[in-house]
Design a protein around this motif. Structure first.
Motif, PDB file in Angstrom:
ATOM      1  N   HIS A 109      -7.869  -0.505  -5.664  1.00 37.32           N
ATOM      2  CA  HIS A 109      -7.827  -0.993  -4.243  1.00 37.32           C
ATOM      3  C   HIS A 109      -8.496  -2.421  -4.803  1.00 37.32           C
ATOM      4  O   HIS A 109      -9.669  -3.096  -4.244  1.00 37.32           O
ATOM      5  CB  HIS A 109      -8.235  -0.795  -3.016  1.00 37.32           C
ATOM      6  CG  HIS A 109      -8.257  -0.703  -2.026  1.00 37.32           C
ATOM      7  ND1 HIS A 109      -7.952  -1.673  -1.357  1.00 37.32           N
ATOM      8  CD2 HIS A 109      -8.605  -0.484  -0.849  1.00 37.32           C
ATOM      9  CE1 HIS A 109      -7.569  -2.325  -0.025  1.00 37.32           C
ATOM     10  NE2 HIS A 109      -7.744  -0.925   0.259  1.00 37.32           N
ATOM     11  N   PRO A 115     -16.251   0.874   2.879  1.00 38.24           N
ATOM     12  CA  PRO A 115     -15.082   0.423   2.934  1.00 38.24           C
ATOM     13  C   PRO A 115     -14.009   0.616   4.726  1.00 38.24           C
ATOM     14  O   PRO A 115     -12.756  -0.223   4.599  1.00 38.24           O
ATOM     15  CB  PRO A 115     -14.162   0.912   1.879  1.00 38.24           C
ATOM     16  CG  PRO A 115     -14.654   2.373   2.102  1.00 38.24           C
ATOM     17  CD  PRO A 115     -17.081   2.452   1.826  1.00 38.24           C
ATOM     18  N   GLY A 116     -14.717   1.785   5.735  1.00 37.60           N
ATOM     19  CA  GLY A 116     -13.810   1.852   6.685  1.00 37.60           C
ATOM     20  C   GLY A 116     -12.707   2.402   6.401  1.00 37.60           C
ATOM     21  O   GLY A 116     -12.308   2.595   5.149  1.00 37.60           O
ATOM     22  N   PRO A 117     -12.419   3.561   7.241  1.00 36.01           N
ATOM     23  CA  PRO A 117     -12.645   3.821   8.487  1.00 36.01           C
ATOM     24  C   PRO A 117     -13.850   4.525   8.061  1.00 36.01           C
ATOM     25  O   PRO A 117     -14.079   5.561   7.639  1.00 36.01           O
ATOM     26  CB  PRO A 117     -11.431   4.022   9.514  1.00 36.01           C
ATOM     27  CG  PRO A 117     -10.158   4.656   8.048  1.00 36.01           C
ATOM     28  CD  PRO A 117     -10.706   3.616   7.285  1.00 36.01           C
ATOM     29  N   ARG A 164       1.102  -1.494   0.076  1.00 38.84           N
ATOM     30  CA  ARG A 164       0.207  -0.196  -0.022  1.00 38.84           C
ATOM     31  C   ARG A 164       0.855   1.305   0.061  1.00 38.84           C
ATOM     32  O   ARG A 164       1.868   1.074   0.611  1.00 38.84           O
ATOM     33  CB  ARG A 164      -0.591  -0.168   0.988  1.00 38.84           C
ATOM     34  CG  ARG A 164      -1.934   1.378   1.507  1.00 38.84           C
ATOM     35  CD  ARG A 164      -2.523   1.625   2.252  1.00 38.84           C
ATOM     36  NE  ARG A 164      -3.562   0.855   2.298  1.00 38.84           N
ATOM     37  CZ  ARG A 164      -4.722   0.928   2.855  1.00 38.84           C
ATOM     38  NH1 ARG A 164      -5.433   1.160   3.860  1.00 38.84           N
ATOM     39  NH2 ARG A 164      -5.780  -0.130   2.607  1.00 38.84           N
ATOM     40  N   GLN A 183     -11.879  11.414   1.493  1.00 36.18           N
ATOM     41  CA  GLN A 183     -10.144  11.433   2.023  1.00 36.18           C
ATOM     42  C   GLN A 183      -9.544  12.696   2.027  1.00 36.18           C
ATOM     43  O   GLN A 183      -8.956  12.586   1.162  1.00 36.18           O
ATOM     44  CB  GLN A 183      -9.506  10.647   0.240  1.00 36.18           C
ATOM     45  CG  GLN A 183     -10.787   9.330  -0.076  1.00 36.18           C
ATOM     46  CD  GLN A 183     -10.643   8.059   0.843  1.00 36.18           C
ATOM     47  OE1 GLN A 183      -9.425   7.629   0.741  1.00 36.18           O
ATOM     48  NE2 GLN A 183     -11.450   7.509   1.902  1.00 36.18           N
ATOM     49  N   ARG A 236     -15.258   7.434   2.738  1.00 34.63           N
ATOM     50  CA  ARG A 236     -14.967   8.573   3.829  1.00 34.63           C
ATOM     51  C   ARG A 236     -14.302   9.414   3.020  1.00 34.63           C
ATOM     52  O   ARG A 236     -14.252   9.435   1.447  1.00 34.63           O
ATOM     53  CB  ARG A 236     -13.978   8.125   3.794  1.00 34.63           C
ATOM     54  CG  ARG A 236     -13.303   8.483   5.196  1.00 34.63           C
ATOM     55  CD  ARG A 236     -12.180   8.085   6.281  1.00 34.63           C
ATOM     56  NE  ARG A 236     -10.989   7.389   5.218  1.00 34.63           N
ATOM     57  CZ  ARG A 236      -9.659   8.013   5.011  1.00 34.63           C
ATOM     58  NH1 ARG A 236      -9.893   9.376   6.051  1.00 34.63           N
ATOM     59  NH2 ARG A 236      -8.836   7.489   3.532  1.00 34.63           N
ATOM     60  N   ARG A 244      -9.824   5.315  -4.047  1.00 37.54           N
ATOM     61  CA  ARG A 244      -9.461   4.171  -4.672  1.00 37.54           C
ATOM     62  C   ARG A 244     -10.627   2.787  -5.284  1.00 37.54           C
ATOM     63  O   ARG A 244     -10.884   1.996  -5.882  1.00 37.54           O
ATOM     64  CB  ARG A 244      -7.824   3.259  -4.734  1.00 37.54           C
ATOM     65  CG  ARG A 244      -8.025   3.091  -3.237  1.00 37.54           C
ATOM     66  CD  ARG A 244      -6.483   2.885  -2.876  1.00 37.54           C
ATOM     67  NE  ARG A 244      -6.407   2.883  -0.493  1.00 37.54           N
ATOM     68  CZ  ARG A 244      -5.553   3.570  -0.737  1.00 37.54           C
ATOM     69  NH1 ARG A 244      -4.267   4.190  -0.818  1.00 37.54           N
ATOM     70  NH2 ARG A 244      -4.698   3.822   0.972  1.00 37.54           N
ATOM     71  N   VAL A 245     -11.385   3.699  -3.689  1.00 39.63           N
ATOM     72  CA  VAL A 245     -12.352   2.175  -3.821  1.00 39.63           C
ATOM     73  C   VAL A 245     -13.152   2.757  -5.017  1.00 39.63           C
ATOM     74  O   VAL A 245     -13.822   1.460  -4.746  1.00 39.63           O
ATOM     75  CB  VAL A 245     -13.239   1.932  -2.242  1.00 39.63           C
ATOM     76  CG1 VAL A 245     -13.802   1.488  -1.834  1.00 39.63           C
ATOM     77  CG2 VAL A 245     -11.553   1.897  -1.349  1.00 39.63           C
TER      78      VAL A 245
HETATM   79  N1  ASP Z   1      -9.804   1.408   3.492  1.00 45.63           N
HETATM   80  C1  ASP Z   1     -10.074   2.561   2.365  1.00 45.63           C
HETATM   81  C2  ASP Z   1      -8.687   2.452   2.009  1.00 45.63           C
HETATM   82  O1  ASP Z   1      -7.985   2.493   1.809  1.00 45.63           O
HETATM   83  C3  ASP Z   1     -10.469   3.464   2.624  1.00 45.63           C
HETATM   84  C4  ASP Z   1     -10.810   4.461   3.383  1.00 45.63           C
HETATM   85  O2  ASP Z   1      -9.715   4.560   3.318  1.00 45.63           O
HETATM   86  O3  ASP Z   1     -11.571   5.167   3.293  1.00 45.63           O
HETATM   87  O4  ASP Z   1      -9.271   3.059   0.645  1.00 45.63           O
END
Ligand code: ASP
Length: 311
Positions: free
Chosen positions: A132, A256-258, A104, A221, A219, A165-166
């Protein structure tokens, strides 16, 4: 397929093959010994240059449940703090002859670069706002478990599309699986052309949210925002926050969290019967087992040495 960098590498058949295997791995968790020997003696390295709770823990658990050895490295506290470059870090880790590197990184394209610098299989666990793919797979898995198939399902992805990216990977995967996807957010968080690029409808308000079978909230970002994309979080929440009174019966909610409770999702929605968030987290382990298995099982170390020698 040697690496998993983006969901587009897998057509519908590839997604189904991996998720059918994930379904069979799902039962490993309920055994007395929660392990299968598929990757015994192989090494999986998790290399995380960005924060993570779910992805890093589920990849670690997935590798362990397949009996692999696992090293998990976070950039903070490693020699990256001392200025070591990504390339030198990969060269160093490659000396341990890992079977897979899960990476990552905040930069789009980083996983692709890593794949050029190592003999290991590379799995993209998130590169900037680009992709992702394992999140997309676990989201499809969660919906297959709930609805059977995704054909004809109406899915709304709501929030910060621009930096997510989600959104890119998950919308593409939902589309490949036959769902009809709507992207919804403030105009400042909807990049021009994103609908055409992902084959999705684009809307800028929640007026028709009631038509959705699935509401997938994202979320904000902040780490990738330049500032000024939305006037304030309160204003964002007022217009786009998913609250109980904006949902209709039988709609399911994913994230997708958090989660930032009270911003993209009201706290009571997170804890309600609408929420599939717990199912998404649980799916992460079996799906990542299936991805590791897809890339590594049947590929012997000697094959990789031969491939490297002839490349
Ligand atoms: N956990 C997910 C990501 O790494 C979503 C996020 O962080 O909002 O993209």
């Amino acid at each position: 397929m040697k690496h998993l960098i983006s969901i587009d590498q897998l057509g519908r058949n590839g997604i189904e093959r991996i998720l059918d295997r994930a379904a069979s791995f799902g039962s490993v968790a309920s055994r007395e010994v929660q392990k299968v020997p598929a990757l015994r003696g192989r090494l999986v390295v998790n290399l995380f240059y960005e924060s993570s709770t779910r992805t890093t823990s589920s990849f670690e658990l997935a590798a362990k449940r397949l009996s692999a050895d696992v090293i998990s490295i976070r950039s903070s506290g490693s020699s990256v703090d001392k200025g070591e470059s990504l390339k030198d870090t990969i060269t160093t880790l490659d000396a341990y002859e890992p079977a897979a590197i899960v990476v990552r990184h905040p930069r789009a394209g980083a996983a692709d670069l890593v794949a050029r610098w190592t003999r290991a299989a590379v799995i993209n666990a998130g590169d900037g706002a680009h992709a992702h793919p394992t999140q997309a797979l676990l989201d499809v898995h969660t919906l297959r478990q709930r609805f059977g198939e995704l054909d004809g399902l109406r899915i709304w992805i709501v929030g910060d599309i621009a930096h997510s990216r989600v959104a890119r990977s998950t919308a593409a995967a939902f589309g490949l699986m036959g769902a009809s996807v709507t992207l919804c957010g403030p105009p400042t968080l909807l990049p021009p052309g994103i609908g055409a690029a992902l084959g999705c409808r684009v809307v800028t308000n929640l007026a028709d949210l009631g038509e959705a079978d699935v509401v997938y909230a994202l979320r904000m970002q902040h780490e990738r925002m330049q500032g000024g994309d939305v006037p304030s979080l309160n204003e964002y929440a007022a217009l786009y926050g998913i609250t109980a009174d904006r949902l209709v019966a039988n709609q399911v909610v994913m994230h997708p969290g958090p989660v930032n409770r009270g911003v993209e999702l009201a706290g009571d929605v997170v804890d309600s019967a609408h929420s599939l968030i717990g199912e998404q987290v649980a799916a992460g382990v079996a799906v990542r087992m299936a991805v590791l298995y897809e890339l590594l099982a049947g590929v012997e170390k000697d094959d990789r040495v031969r491939e490297a020698a002839t490349a």
